[in-house]
Design a protein around this motif. Structure first.
Motif, PDB file in Angstrom:
ATOM      1  N   UNK A 142       0.898  -1.151   0.000  1.00  0.00           N
ATOM      2  CA  UNK A 142       0.000   0.000   0.000  1.00  0.00           C
ATOM      3  C   UNK A 142       0.933   1.196   0.000  1.00  0.00           C
ATOM      4  N   UNK A 143       1.180   1.735  -1.179  1.00  0.00           N
ATOM      5  CA  UNK A 143       2.340   2.594  -1.394  1.00  0.00           C
ATOM      6  C   UNK A 143       1.973   4.065  -1.490  1.00  0.00           C
ATOM      7  N   UNK A 144       3.008   4.876  -1.571  1.00  0.00           N
ATOM      8  CA  UNK A 144       2.881   6.330  -1.651  1.00  0.00           C
ATOM      9  C   UNK A 144       4.093   6.949  -0.976  1.00  0.00           C
ATOM     10  N   UNK A 145       4.299   8.230  -1.183  1.00  0.00           N
ATOM     11  CA  UNK A 145       5.435   8.904  -0.569  1.00  0.00           C
ATOM     12  C   UNK A 145       5.241   8.958   0.945  1.00  0.00           C
ATOM     13  N   UNK A 146       6.258   8.526   1.661  1.00  0.00           N
ATOM     14  CA  UNK A 146       6.153   8.383   3.104  1.00  0.00           C
ATOM     15  C   UNK A 146       5.933   6.940   3.525  1.00  0.00           C
ATOM     16  N   UNK A 147       5.839   6.046   2.554  1.00  0.00           N
ATOM     17  CA  UNK A 147       5.660   4.613   2.773  1.00  0.00           C
ATOM     18  C   UNK A 147       6.722   4.094   3.747  1.00  0.00           C
ATOM     19  N   UNK A 178      -7.108   5.677  -9.163  1.00  0.00           N
ATOM     20  CA  UNK A 178      -6.556   6.728 -10.031  1.00  0.00           C
ATOM     21  C   UNK A 178      -5.114   7.081  -9.697  1.00  0.00           C
ATOM     22  N   UNK A 179      -4.603   6.573  -8.590  1.00  0.00           N
ATOM     23  CA  UNK A 179      -3.247   6.919  -8.177  1.00  0.00           C
ATOM     24  C   UNK A 179      -2.196   6.268  -9.052  1.00  0.00           C
ATOM     25  N   UNK A 180      -0.955   6.711  -8.955  1.00  0.00           N
ATOM     26  CA  UNK A 180       0.128   6.085  -9.726  1.00  0.00           C
ATOM     27  C   UNK A 180       0.315   4.635  -9.333  1.00  0.00           C
TER      28      UNK A 180
END
Length: 292
Positions: free
Chosen positions: A159-164, A276-278
């Motif tokens: 479950x990703x994203x910047x700050x992962x 919709x996220x990357x």
């Protein structure tokens, strides 16, 4: 609705809290520390200081809410069995507080062990006697069997994203320490993934659609070859990308070798959820994942 969110300051729970507030819901968020309570209050939530062991507090908060979303889990893997037992008891307590009502309890679990080697669907389920210590979904299922409106959101392992600070950063740390971005075998084993904000939106949709299904899948990408993940990490760190046995990954070895694709086709059709996220590889190919 007034929603009680456990883990409201965590990686997923904080995004869920912000998503709910933006949609007009009122949130009471559980925070383990005063230091984390400030950002939670700034987001517009009411703060409840406590832990999953504060059962009287959990009962009171759940009893006064229109719904509960349980995202809290202590991911200290050195005490995993102990933390899994804490999680199971907290779910039981929350369910007891909601018993006899139509107010939903949304529990968090994962897709990793549902159907290794084939594409898992929402219809798959872990057996009640499965040896894996974490019992989140099994506890939720027991509450549903007793008449509770209880469902599970199964998160992708990334479950990703910047700050992962989840599994992909563990792989980055192992590559830094060993000087190799590794994969097991031919690296064709697949990991599903979802962007953190897409996952948060899914929790909201589950809530607003009445939490009617036993389980929903938060998997935006069905399965990404592990070797592809390793290649991005290797290129970003400037280290070779090579096969290694599971022992190379230490305690994480069995997980690094898992083939665990999972579909969210039914979830998307039922809720109109359209991520919709990357994607993971696009997200990972950013300096932010590597301290840049």
């Amino acid at each position: 609705m007034h929603v009680f969110v456990t883990g409201a300051t965590g990686w997923v729970g904080s995004a869920v809290t912000e998503e709910l507030i933006a949609a007009g819901h009122r949130v009471t968020g559980l925070s383990r520390s005063e230091a984390k309570a400030g950002p939670l209050a700034d987001a517009g939530a009411s703060v409840l200081l406590g832990t999953l062991d504060d059962h009287a507090l959990l009962r009171k908060a759940a009893a006064s809410a229109d719904a509960v979303i349980h995202t809290a889990f202590n991911h200290d893997f050195a005490k995993f069995a102990e933390n899994a037992a804490q999680d199971q008891r907290a779910i039981e307590v929350l369910g007891e507080a909601l018993a006899g009502s139509e107010r939903p309890l949304i529990v968090t679990s994962g897709v990793a062990l549902l159907a290794p080697g084939r594409v898992a669907t929402e219809a798959d389920r872990l057996p009640d006697d499965h040896p894996f210590p974490r019992r989140s979904e099994i506890a939720a299922r027991a509450l549903a069997a007793q008449g509770g409106r209880t469902t599970t959101v199964r998160l992708a392992p990334s479950t990703h994203g910047h700050g992962d600070h989840g599994f992909v950063p563990i792989l980055i740390d192992i590559a830094r320490q060993t000087g190799v971005s590794a994969y097991v075998g031919d690296g064709a084993n697949r990991w599903p993934a979802v962007h953190r904000l897409d996952a948060a939106r899914l929790y909201r949709l589950v809530l607003e659609h009445g939490a009617t299904e036993p389980a929903y899948h938060a998997t935006a990408e069905e399965g990404i070859a592990f070797r592809d993940i390793a290649e991005v990490i290797g290129r970003r760190l400037g280290v070779p990308v090579e096969p290694r046995d599971q022992a190379h990954f230490g305690w994480f070895g069995s997980f690094a070798a898992l083939d665990m694709p999972a579909s969210s086709e039914r979830t998307q059709a039922l809720l109109g959820w359209a991520p919709t996220g990357p994607g993971l590889l696009q997200d990972l190919d950013d300096p932010a994942y590597f301290g840049g």
